[in-house]
Structures are given as structure tokens and as C-alpha cells.
Design a protein around this motif. Structure first.
Motif, PDB file in Angstrom:
ATOM      1  N   VAL A 153       0.760  -5.150  -6.182  1.00 30.18           N
ATOM      2  CA  VAL A 153      -0.635  -4.936  -6.409  1.00 30.18           C
ATOM      3  C   VAL A 153      -1.678  -5.144  -7.628  1.00 30.18           C
ATOM      4  N   LYS A 154      -2.531  -5.571  -7.153  1.00 28.43           N
ATOM      5  CA  LYS A 154      -3.735  -5.607  -8.387  1.00 28.43           C
ATOM      6  C   LYS A 154      -4.735  -4.789  -8.172  1.00 28.43           C
ATOM      7  N   GLY A 155      -5.230  -4.461  -8.722  1.00 25.80           N
ATOM      8  CA  GLY A 155      -6.797  -3.610  -8.699  1.00 25.80           C
ATOM      9  C   GLY A 155      -7.689  -4.102  -9.818  1.00 25.80           C
ATOM     10  N   PRO A 156      -9.182  -3.089 -10.480  1.00 24.71           N
ATOM     11  CA  PRO A 156      -9.864  -3.967 -10.816  1.00 24.71           C
ATOM     12  C   PRO A 156      -9.139  -3.225 -12.073  1.00 24.71           C
ATOM     13  N   GLU A 157      -8.746  -2.995 -12.519  1.00 23.24           N
ATOM     14  CA  GLU A 157      -8.069  -2.298 -13.673  1.00 23.24           C
ATOM     15  C   GLU A 157      -6.485  -2.630 -14.175  1.00 23.24           C
ATOM     16  N   ASP A 158      -5.940  -3.178 -15.233  1.00 21.94           N
ATOM     17  CA  ASP A 158      -4.928  -4.166 -15.211  1.00 21.94           C
ATOM     18  C   ASP A 158      -3.849  -2.951 -15.578  1.00 21.94           C
ATOM     19  N   LYS A 159      -4.319  -2.016 -15.773  1.00 26.97           N
ATOM     20  CA  LYS A 159      -3.234  -0.359 -15.676  1.00 26.97           C
ATOM     21  C   LYS A 159      -3.677   0.254 -14.278  1.00 26.97           C
ATOM     22  N   SER A 160      -3.297  -0.490 -13.155  1.00 26.52           N
ATOM     23  CA  SER A 160      -3.256  -0.457 -11.724  1.00 26.52           C
ATOM     24  C   SER A 160      -2.766  -1.099 -11.640  1.00 26.52           C
ATOM     25  N   SER A 161      -1.960  -2.186 -11.966  1.00 23.85           N
ATOM     26  CA  SER A 161      -1.483  -3.205 -11.533  1.00 23.85           C
ATOM     27  C   SER A 161      -0.258  -3.012 -11.291  1.00 23.85           C
ATOM     28  N   VAL A 162       0.642  -2.898 -10.139  1.00 25.18           N
ATOM     29  CA  VAL A 162       2.106  -2.538  -9.706  1.00 25.18           C
ATOM     30  C   VAL A 162       3.315  -3.849  -9.441  1.00 25.18           C
ATOM     31  N   ALA A 163       3.766  -4.004  -9.315  1.00 26.47           N
ATOM     32  CA  ALA A 163       5.185  -5.033  -8.467  1.00 26.47           C
ATOM     33  C   ALA A 163       6.342  -4.301  -8.587  1.00 26.47           C
ATOM     34  N   PHE A 164       7.012  -4.272  -7.016  1.00 24.97           N
ATOM     35  CA  PHE A 164       8.203  -3.959  -6.389  1.00 24.97           C
ATOM     36  C   PHE A 164       8.486  -5.080  -5.995  1.00 24.97           C
ATOM     37  N   ARG A 165      10.100  -5.060  -5.471  1.00 21.22           N
ATOM     38  CA  ARG A 165      10.063  -5.114  -3.810  1.00 21.22           C
ATOM     39  C   ARG A 165      10.648  -4.138  -3.406  1.00 21.22           C
ATOM     40  N   MET A 166      10.696  -4.613  -1.785  1.00 15.78           N
ATOM     41  CA  MET A 166      11.572  -3.472  -0.694  1.00 15.78           C
ATOM     42  C   MET A 166      12.119  -4.606   0.301  1.00 15.78           C
ATOM     43  N   ASP A 167      12.847  -3.737   1.807  1.00 17.71           N
ATOM     44  CA  ASP A 167      13.551  -5.065   2.257  1.00 17.71           C
ATOM     45  C   ASP A 167      12.494  -5.095   2.997  1.00 17.71           C
ATOM     46  N   ASP A 168      13.230  -6.307   3.694  1.00 22.25           N
ATOM     47  CA  ASP A 168      12.135  -7.295   4.423  1.00 22.25           C
ATOM     48  C   ASP A 168      12.754  -6.207   6.217  1.00 22.25           C
ATOM     49  N   ASN A 208      -0.984   5.930  -6.378  1.00 20.17           N
ATOM     50  CA  ASN A 208      -0.323   4.791  -6.748  1.00 20.17           C
ATOM     51  C   ASN A 208       0.699   6.175  -6.067  1.00 20.17           C
ATOM     52  N   LYS A 209       0.388   7.133  -6.273  1.00 19.63           N
ATOM     53  CA  LYS A 209       1.652   8.044  -5.615  1.00 19.63           C
ATOM     54  C   LYS A 209       2.898   7.354  -4.354  1.00 19.63           C
ATOM     55  N   ILE A 210       2.445   7.268  -3.117  1.00 17.64           N
ATOM     56  CA  ILE A 210       2.547   7.025  -1.853  1.00 17.64           C
ATOM     57  C   ILE A 210       2.507   6.153  -1.928  1.00 17.64           C
ATOM     58  N   LEU A 211       3.348   5.054  -1.005  1.00 18.77           N
ATOM     59  CA  LEU A 211       3.196   4.020  -0.485  1.00 18.77           C
ATOM     60  C   LEU A 211       3.386   4.179   0.838  1.00 18.77           C
ATOM     61  N   VAL A 258       5.493   3.860   7.946  1.00 15.66           N
ATOM     62  CA  VAL A 258       6.675   4.529   6.634  1.00 15.66           C
ATOM     63  C   VAL A 258       5.836   4.335   5.625  1.00 15.66           C
ATOM     64  N   LEU A 259       7.220   5.713   4.903  1.00 16.06           N
ATOM     65  CA  LEU A 259       6.717   6.258   3.787  1.00 16.06           C
ATOM     66  C   LEU A 259       7.678   5.603   3.201  1.00 16.06           C
ATOM     67  N   PRO A 260       8.031   5.076   2.469  1.00 17.97           N
ATOM     68  CA  PRO A 260       9.178   5.033   1.353  1.00 17.97           C
ATOM     69  C   PRO A 260       9.654   6.077   0.849  1.00 17.97           C
ATOM     70  N   ASP A 261       9.079   6.493  -0.069  1.00 17.16           N
ATOM     71  CA  ASP A 261       8.530   8.573  -0.092  1.00 17.16           C
ATOM     72  C   ASP A 261       9.369   9.326   0.689  1.00 17.16           C
ATOM     73  N   LYS A 262      10.290  10.029   0.848  1.00 15.67           N
ATOM     74  CA  LYS A 262       9.976  10.654   2.430  1.00 15.67           C
ATOM     75  C   LYS A 262       9.732  11.712   2.027  1.00 15.67           C
TER      76      LYS A 262
END
Length: 515
Positions: free
Chosen positions: A48-63, A76-79, A89-93
Motif C-alpha cells: 500500500v503506497k500513498g502520497p507520503e512515504d510514511k503511509s506506505s505499508v506491506a503485509f500478507r493475507m490468506d488467499d 490505516n486502523k481497519i482493513l 470482511v474486516l480482518p480486524d475482528k
């Protein structure tokens, strides 16, 4: 082409992401301005990349199947991940609670994150739009309205696409923009953009018509409160300012502010290839996302009407130095304007300056008196770049202008007095260093009689710095000593009165302070 040709450009630091492919899906979140690159359903990574570097994140999830949409909440609190048409689906229960529901047949929707308003297309033709506003966890139904279609199909069918609708916040107001294409059965030979103002309360109304003067495929942007229309076949863009109105047109009909121009090409360095030149309409390079920007300096030579140019620049974000360059330009060289043009520009600048001073004074009085019962907290007025004060004009325009050898001293004095007149007209206290500039110019050209007249009839207001300056000129102008004494005597004998002008908080430039 030269840099002066382009008035639109792409930002210097684009967001880079992996190209869309059979194993990589790309999504864009309008609210957070984030690009999601999802590989293999997320099993091999989500970037995930945004206009500022500090907002960029990377992760994995089940296919767990094809991802149709993916977004973060603010911060970026809830996906949230959508894989089927009717489930998210909200990965954060977390538990969800239904706050309000509406039963309505929807063709398509459009959401404006800046104003938290969603627009729903209803009816068979799709041209009746129902907006809803969200605020503090509540949803409110706004007045629905109808888009006027150029042709009504028979039998009725969906005739308004989301591709022809955009929602934007322009000058603090919410607008729905409708791209009305050319129709052979109507009198309009060219496409238009129709603007509907959508208030929080009350009915929506048609307010503006933007004439595109051509046909074809278009795309819309809003940049710095300007509506930018891109024409695909010519790869050019035009801009509209809905606060600029043509004198010979109806109140709400607008022509492009500037002639069509392409967006400044962007050079992308590629390993092993060198650089690839990319334009906004080019599909040769993907995996980049830019922000569109307005370049103000090229507009100076493209908009010949100085009054209209100043009106246009005063509403832009980074305008101060460009406006000051326009002022210098109109006083020098081939582009020198007439005195009425100069006066018009000064009046426009000082009106904005006056409004800021009044807002600042109102805020100060309110703070000193304390909050009244039931009143909301007052915010301090923001000093934008459109506020051009006397120090700005002195430092960047007038001081160098008075030293010009190729300009008539009569024109120089007339310009200085015009600026002072303009300040007095809106009741702004004239700073002493402007009077000093007038006096030094008059003395330099031995115009002692004019100086005497200005002082005698109080064209130049009496002040202690003015008296001190006249004393320093005694060797050049013998009568200056007596004039200085007259000013001092007048100031001592004058009864104190309440000043009706708005005092300026600006300080004198360091080079002109009188001790």
C-alpha cells in the motif's frame, strides 16, 4: 517547447507501484489517496503506497478468492476487503451495528471523501440523483435532483453513466459536475460541463456552464479550485475558474481561462533504457500515479487582461511572488501598463489586504472581550499568499522601480501616488517608508515645488519619521528644515483624534527604518 508553454504539470515525486497483471491487481482508494497492489489474492503480498512515504505499508493475507476491492479506514486502523458482491470482511475482528437503512434502487454511486457525501443514481434513465451526507456516525438524506439529459431515449433506458459525473469541492462548496456530450439532435454543437451546486440544506440548483468548444472524450480534475478538462484526442487540457465571469456572457457561462495546452511531459528514468518521456494521456508507462499541479508563472503571458489576471492569481495557493512579478512587469519594459490599469491592480490587491486586516481586527477584539454565551470558538484568520502588504510592494516592486533610468520620473511619481491613493481609499494607514520613497524621488529630480505642495496640502501625512527625513535633506533642499519644523509644530498642536483607518501591523523594511 519552452517551460513557459505549459501551465499544468505532474508532481515531482509520483507514487510508484507494480503494474497490473494476471497475478497482481491494483486498486485506488480515493479517500486516503492510496494505491493497493495485491499479488495472488494477498498470499504473496499486499503493498500500500500513498502520497507520503510514511503511509506506505506491506503485509500478507490468506488467499480466499479474488479481491474485488480493498481499503483502509482513515489512519490505516481497519482493513476492509471485498471478495463477493454482497459482503465485506474486516480482518480486524470487530462488531458492526446497523445505524440506518434506506430502500432504493441504485444504478451506480459516487462518493466524495472531502465532504462525506455519497451520490446515488436512480430511475431507469439514471438521471435522478439522490445524495446522502454522513457526519458523526449519522446519515442524512439530502434533496434529490434531476440531471437534464440532451436526449430522452424511448423506450427509457440507462442514459447517464458515472463516467460523465464527478463530485468536487470547489471554493468550499460541493458541486456535481455533468459532462454533457455533443448531440446531433440539439442546438449545442460542442460538449459542455454543467455544474450543479449541492447545499447541505435546500434544493440543488444548476449554477455554471463550462463551454468546451469541441467534441470527443474528456476527463475532469479539480486542482486549486480550478476545473481542469482533459481532451483525449488532442492531448490538451483547459482550465476554468467559476469565479471569473465573462462580461459578454450570461452570468453562469464560462469560457476557458487560458488557451488549450498539453501537460508538461514527465521524464521517467528506467534502468538500461535511460529516460522515457510520459504525458498524462500516454499509456506507454504504467505503475506511476501523479498529482496534477498548476504552474502560475506561464499564465502571466497567456492572460493579457491584467485585471482579470490578478483576479485569477489572487485565488491560487502559491500566488504571492507571481503577483509581485506581474506588478513589476506592468511598470517596466514593453509590457508597461497605463496608469488606469496600474490603479485597477493596486485596488484589487489592497481590497484583499483590507479584508484580511479587518478579519484580524475582528478576531483580536473577540479574543479580548472573551467568548460570549452560546457562541462558537472563533478561528484566527489565515494570512494567505494573496495578502500583499505595503512591505511586500516596497521590497519587491516599488523600491527598484524608482531607480529605473529608462522610465519617466513623472510616471514613477504617478505610480507611487496611485498606490498611496489606493491605500487611503480602503482606509489603510500608509507606512512612512512609502512617503520616504516619494520624497526621495521628488528631491532626486529637483521637484521641490511639487514636494512643497504635497506637504502643504497633506497629501503626504505628517509624522515624526517624515520630519526626521526632511531634516536629513536640509543640505539638498534648504526649505526642508522649515518644513520639518512646521510638521513638528503641527503634530504638537494637533488635538488627538480617533483614527478611522485600519492600522497596519507590518513593520518597516530594515533598510528604511528611521531612528
Amino acid at each position: 517547447m519552452s517551460e513557459e508553454h505549459y501551465y499544468l504539470e505532474l508532481c515531482e515525486n509520483p507514487v510508484q507501484f507494480e503494474n497490473a497483471s494476471s497475478v497482481n491487481n491494483v486498486f485506488f482508494d480515493e479517500a486516503n489517496k492510496q494505491v493497493f497492489a495485491v499479488r495472488s489474492g494477498g498470499a504473496t503480498g499486499v503493498v500500500v503506497k500513498g502520497p507520503e512515504d510514511k503511509s506506505s505499508v506491506a503485509f500478507r493475507m490468506d488467499d480466499k478468492g479474488e479481491v474485488k476491492c480493498i481499503k483502509f479506514s482513515i489512519g490505516n486502523k481497519i482493513l476492509a476487503v471485498q471478495r463477493t458482491p454482497k459482503s465485506v470482511v474486516l480482518p480486524d475482528k470487530r462488531s458492526l451495528k446497523l445505524l440506518k437503512s434506506q430502500s432504493i434502487n441504485v444504478n451506480w454511486y459516487m462518493y466524495c471523501p472531502e465532504t462525506a457525501v455519497i451520490l446515488l443514481s436512480t430511475t431507469f434513465q439514471g438521471n435522478v440523483l439522490q445524495p446522502f451526507a454522513f457526519k458523526s456516525g449519522t446519515m442524512s438524506k439530502m434533496s434529490k435532483f434531476e440531471i437534464e439529459l440532451p436526449v430522452v431515449p424511448k423506450p427509457a433506458k440507462l442514459n447517464l453513466s458515472e463516467r460523465d459525473i464527478a463530485v468536487a469541492n470547489i471554493y468550499g462548496q460541493l458541486y456535481v459536475m455533468y459532462l454533457k456530450h455533443h448531440s446531433r439532435t440539439t442546438d449545442s454543437p460542442c460538449a459542455e460541463v454543467i455544474l450543479y451546486q449541492l447545499p447541505r440544506e435546500g434544493s440543488c440548483k444548476k449554477t455554471n456552464v463550462l463551454k468546451l468548444n469541441t467534441t470527443g472524450k474528456f476527463a475532469l480534475n479539480v486542482v486549486d479550485n480550478l476545473v481542469v478538462v482533459h481532451h483525449q484526442s488532442t492531448q490538451t487540457s483547459i482550465i476554468f475558474d467559476i469565479k471569473l465571469r465573462e462580461p459578454d456572457c450570461a452570468l453562469n457561462v464560462h469560457q476557458p481561462v487560458l488557451p488549450p495546452r498539453s501537460i508538461h511531459p514527465y521524464r521517467i528514468p528506467l534502468t538500461g533504457i535511460g529516460c522515457v518521456t510520459c504525458s498524462v494521456c500516454s499509456s506507454s508507462v504504467s505503475g506511476y500515479q501523479w498529482y496534477l499541479q498548476v504552474k502560475l508563472p506561464p499564465t502571466v503571458n497567456l492572460l493579457q487582461d491584467k485585471g482579470k489576471l490578478i483576479d485569477f492569481l489572487l485565488r491560487r495557493r502559491d500566488c504571492k511572488m507571481v503577483i509581485l512579478s506581474v506588478c513589476s512587469q506592468m511598470l517596466n519594459g514593453e509590457d508597461k501598463g497605463s496608469l488606469p490599469v496600474v490603479a485597477t491592480v493596486f485596488d484589487k490587491l489592497n481590497q484583499v489586504f483590507k479584508e484580511y486586516l479587518e478579519a484580524e481586527q475582528t478576531y483580536t477584539v473577540a479574543m479580548e472581550s472573551g467568548p460570549s454565551r452560546g457562541s462558537t470558538a472563533r478561528e484566527r484568520p489565515v494570512r494567505t499568499q494573496a495578502v500583499i502588504d505595503q512591505s511586500d510592494m516596497y521590497t519587491h516592486v516599488l523600491s527598484s522601480f524608482t531607480e529605473k533610468k529608462d522610465v519617466s520620473h513623472k510616471f514613477i511619481i504617478a505610480v507611487l501616488m496611485e498606490y498611496i491613493r489606493s491605500l487611503n481609499q480602503v482606509q489603510i494607514t500608509v507606512q512612512h517608508y512609502l512617503y520616504e520613497l516619494v520624497i526621495k524621488t521628488l528631491v532626486h529630480h529637483s521637484l521641490f515645488y511639487m514636494l512643497h505642495q504635497f506637504l502643504q496640502y497633506h497629501v503626504l501625512s505628517d509624522s515624526k519619521p517624515l520630519a526626521c527625513l526632511l531634516l536629513s535633506l536640509e543640505g539638498t533642499y534648504p526649505a526642508a528644515h522649515q518644513l520639518s519644523l512646521d510638521i513638528s509644530w503641527t503634530r504638537r498642536s494637533r488635538r488627538p483624534t480617533r483614527c478611522s483607518s485600519t492600522p497596519s501591523s507590518e513593520a518597516a523594511p530594515a533598510s528604511t527604518q528611521v531612528r
